[in-house]
Design a protein around this motif. Structure first.
Motif, mmCIF file in Angstrom:
data_model
loop_
_atom_site.group_PDB
_atom_site.id
_atom_site.type_symbol
_atom_site.label_atom_id
_atom_site.label_comp_id
_atom_site.label_asym_id
_atom_site.label_seq_id
_atom_site.Cartn_x
_atom_site.Cartn_y
_atom_site.Cartn_z
ATOM 1 N N ALA A 35 1.007 -1.620 -0.280
ATOM 2 C CA ALA A 35 0.187 0.369 -0.481
ATOM 3 C C ALA A 35 1.231 0.999 -0.124
ATOM 4 C CB ALA A 35 -0.630 0.288 1.272
ATOM 5 N N GLU A 36 1.990 1.075 1.115
ATOM 6 C CA GLU A 36 2.646 2.117 0.623
ATOM 7 C C GLU A 36 3.512 2.304 -0.274
ATOM 8 O OE1 GLU A 36 3.719 2.066 5.561
ATOM 9 O OE2 GLU A 36 5.429 1.664 3.729
ATOM 10 N N VAL A 37 3.738 1.776 -1.337
ATOM 11 C CA VAL A 37 4.540 1.539 -2.570
ATOM 12 C C VAL A 37 3.364 2.942 -3.913
ATOM 13 C CG1 VAL A 37 5.092 0.481 -4.676
ATOM 14 C CG2 VAL A 37 5.588 0.084 -2.338
ATOM 15 N N LEU A 38 1.807 2.615 -3.068
ATOM 16 C CA LEU A 38 0.636 3.991 -4.267
ATOM 17 C C LEU A 38 1.076 5.209 -3.895
ATOM 18 C CD1 LEU A 38 -1.538 0.542 -4.670
ATOM 19 C CD2 LEU A 38 -0.543 1.862 -6.183
ATOM 20 N N ASP A 39 1.144 4.564 -2.533
ATOM 21 C CA ASP A 39 1.017 5.962 -1.490
ATOM 22 C C ASP A 39 2.794 6.551 -2.761
ATOM 23 O OD1 ASP A 39 -1.109 6.260 -0.533
ATOM 24 O OD2 ASP A 39 0.015 5.858 1.458
ATOM 25 N N ILE A 41 4.229 6.506 -4.874
ATOM 26 C CA ILE A 41 3.933 6.627 -6.632
ATOM 27 C C ILE A 41 3.041 7.695 -6.850
ATOM 28 C CG2 ILE A 41 2.893 5.496 -7.076
ATOM 29 C CD1 ILE A 41 5.782 5.246 -8.529
ATOM 30 N N ARG A 42 2.192 8.001 -6.193
ATOM 31 C CA ARG A 42 0.977 8.836 -7.148
ATOM 32 C C ARG A 42 0.953 10.310 -7.238
ATOM 33 N NH1 ARG A 42 -1.569 8.360 -2.725
ATOM 34 N NH2 ARG A 42 -2.877 6.607 -2.872
ATOM 35 N N PRO A 43 2.048 11.157 -6.319
ATOM 36 C CA PRO A 43 2.669 11.933 -6.977
ATOM 37 C C PRO A 43 3.604 12.286 -8.932
ATOM 38 C CG PRO A 43 3.753 11.801 -5.304
ATOM 39 C CD PRO A 43 2.639 10.554 -5.068
ATOM 40 N N HIS A 44 3.845 11.022 -8.511
ATOM 41 C CA HIS A 44 4.763 11.171 -9.726
ATOM 42 C C HIS A 44 4.039 10.269 -11.045
ATOM 43 C CE1 HIS A 44 8.079 10.808 -8.309
ATOM 44 N NE2 HIS A 44 8.064 9.920 -6.942
ATOM 45 N N VAL A 45 2.354 10.052 -11.234
ATOM 46 C CA VAL A 45 1.736 9.439 -12.029
ATOM 47 C C VAL A 45 1.596 10.794 -12.909
ATOM 48 C CG1 VAL A 45 -0.412 8.237 -12.584
ATOM 49 C CG2 VAL A 45 1.014 7.954 -10.420
ATOM 50 N N VAL A 46 1.835 11.692 -13.791
ATOM 51 C CA VAL A 46 1.347 12.973 -13.828
ATOM 52 C C VAL A 46 1.731 12.909 -15.563
ATOM 53 C CG1 VAL A 46 2.019 14.288 -12.118
ATOM 54 C CG2 VAL A 46 3.631 13.819 -13.288
ATOM 55 N N PRO A 47 1.118 14.111 -15.964
ATOM 56 C CA PRO A 47 1.553 13.520 -17.907
ATOM 57 C C PRO A 47 3.078 13.794 -17.767
ATOM 58 C CG PRO A 47 -0.664 14.899 -17.097
ATOM 59 C CD PRO A 47 0.352 14.602 -16.306
ATOM 60 N N GLY A 48 3.116 13.025 -18.902
ATOM 61 C CA GLY A 48 4.886 13.255 -19.476
ATOM 62 C C GLY A 48 5.541 12.731 -19.276
ATOM 63 N N ASP A 55 8.633 2.486 -13.090
ATOM 64 C CA ASP A 55 8.896 0.835 -12.749
ATOM 65 C C ASP A 55 10.393 1.895 -11.849
ATOM 66 O OD1 ASP A 55 8.984 -2.294 -12.636
ATOM 67 O OD2 ASP A 55 10.705 -1.545 -14.162
ATOM 68 N N ARG A 56 10.976 2.204 -12.338
ATOM 69 C CA ARG A 56 12.486 2.379 -11.882
ATOM 70 C C ARG A 56 12.068 3.123 -10.404
ATOM 71 N NH1 ARG A 56 13.676 3.123 -17.231
ATOM 72 N NH2 ARG A 56 13.236 5.306 -16.451
ATOM 73 N N LEU A 57 11.177 3.659 -9.960
ATOM 74 C CA LEU A 57 10.983 4.731 -9.096
ATOM 75 C C LEU A 57 10.119 3.173 -7.992
ATOM 76 C CD1 LEU A 57 9.197 7.868 -9.802
ATOM 77 C CD2 LEU A 57 11.323 7.935 -8.980
ATOM 78 N N CYS A 58 9.335 2.451 -7.983
ATOM 79 C CA CYS A 58 8.623 1.613 -7.849
ATOM 80 C C CYS A 58 9.592 0.395 -6.787
ATOM 81 C CB CYS A 58 7.354 0.889 -7.731
ATOM 82 S SG CYS A 58 5.947 1.885 -8.489
ATOM 83 N N HIS A 59 10.272 0.469 -8.203
ATOM 84 C CA HIS A 59 11.211 -0.985 -7.725
ATOM 85 C C HIS A 59 12.479 -0.281 -6.356
ATOM 86 C CE1 HIS A 59 14.516 -4.396 -9.056
ATOM 87 N NE2 HIS A 59 15.476 -3.579 -8.557
ATOM 88 N N GLN A 60 12.765 0.589 -6.899
ATOM 89 C CA GLN A 60 13.795 1.420 -6.127
ATOM 90 C C GLN A 60 13.188 1.527 -4.427
ATOM 91 O OE1 GLN A 60 15.797 4.915 -7.744
ATOM 92 N NE2 GLN A 60 17.273 5.379 -5.743
#
Ligand code: MF3
Ligand code: CO
Ligand code: CO
Length: 270
Positions: A35-39, A41-48, A55-60
């Motif tokens: 659940a914390e991974v979704l929290d 990544i949320r701000p990174h899910v933007v146009p562009g 994937d890289r951000l979550c993996h790290q």
């Protein structure tokens, strides 16, 4: 029931692992991390942004901050650490640097982590920028289907009751329910018994019991329920008619008198 039917039925039953209180402690930890991974990544899910970058951000985050393992990576040959399923992709979308999210897209991000040998599995729909109201409605109704299904969970109900809750609400809103992919038992093993279908009839199928842990992960389509598996990558599942699809997922534990959502996010209004 005859002997062979009995054998089949008992075999099925015995294959549903029941977690003890020690297992449950580990399941809670794994669920919380997913659940914390979704929290995160949320701000990174933007146009562009590309799905490869997500994937890289979550993996790290999973490997370095959580000291956990991204379960999808190399699972049956899956090449990335998360699934990213955009628009008409139903599930198992493979992140790539060439897949750039644009204003108006909807994307499912599906996270599974392993911690201390136990799995936590959860996914969420993200709206990229301003999304048309028909897409927002599909996303909302799909989440409502998940919530309605969770709310019926308690010892003594059947898996058919869970599927029925989803099918009833989805179809009442003129969406179709994907049948080829389903929820699943989860624990030390990523996908174990039982299979949790997202359609069904009340009071049918396997009985739900205390100590079971499984996912519920309904996939709803705007058009037909039929799916197509990519011949190119062997993973990406799309709607046959290329209309939109949405999915939400939680990992649930069956308690003595109901359920516990192991992947509930702190800010989530359930
Ligand atoms: N997380 C998915 C699920 O909900 C499974 C992904 S398997 C993968 O069951 F190999 F595609 F990653
Ligand atoms: Co998942
Ligand atoms: Co799952």
């Amino acid at each position: 029931m005859n002997a062979s039917t009995f054998l089949k039925a008992s075999h099925k039953l015995m294959n549903i692992p029941i977690k003890n209180s020690e297992d449950m402690v580990h399941m809670r930890v794994a669920g919380k991390l997913a659940a914390e991974v979704l929290d995160m990544i949320r701000p990174h899910v933007v146009p562009g942004v590309s799905t490869g970058e997500l994937d890289r951000l979550c993996h790290q985050h999973i490997v370095e901050e959580q000291k956990a393992i991204p379960a999808p990576l190399n699972y049956n040959g899956f090449p990335k650490s998360i699934c990213t399923s955009v628009n008409h992709v139903i599930c198992h979308g493979i992140p790539s640097n060439g897949r750039i999210l644009k204003n108006g897209d909807i994307v499912n991000i599906d996270i599974t982590v392993i911690k201390n040998g136990f799995h936590g599995d959860t996914s969420e729909m993200f709206c990229v920028g301003e999304v048309p109201s028909h897409a927002k409605r599909l996303v909302r109704i799909t989440q409502e289907c998940l919530y309605r299904a969770i709310k019926v969970v308690q010892p003594g109900i059947t898996l058919g009751d869970i599927g029925h809750a989803i099918q009833e609400h989805g179809e009442a809103n003129n969406y179709s329910i994907v049948r080829e992919y389903c929820g699943h038992g989860i624990g030390r093993i990523f996908h174990e018994q039982p299979q949790v279908l997202h359609y069904g009839k009340p009071d049918t199928g396997t009985k739900v019991a205390e100590g079971m842990t499984f996912t519920i992960e309904p996939m709803l389509n705007a058009g037909t329920r039929f799916t197509k598996l990519s011949k190119k990558d062997g993973w990406t599942v799309t709607t046959k008619d290329r209309r939109l699809s949405a999915q939400w997922e939680h990992t649930i534990a069956v308690t003595g008198d109901g359920y516990e959502i192991l992947t509930l996010r702190p800010d989530e209004h359930f």
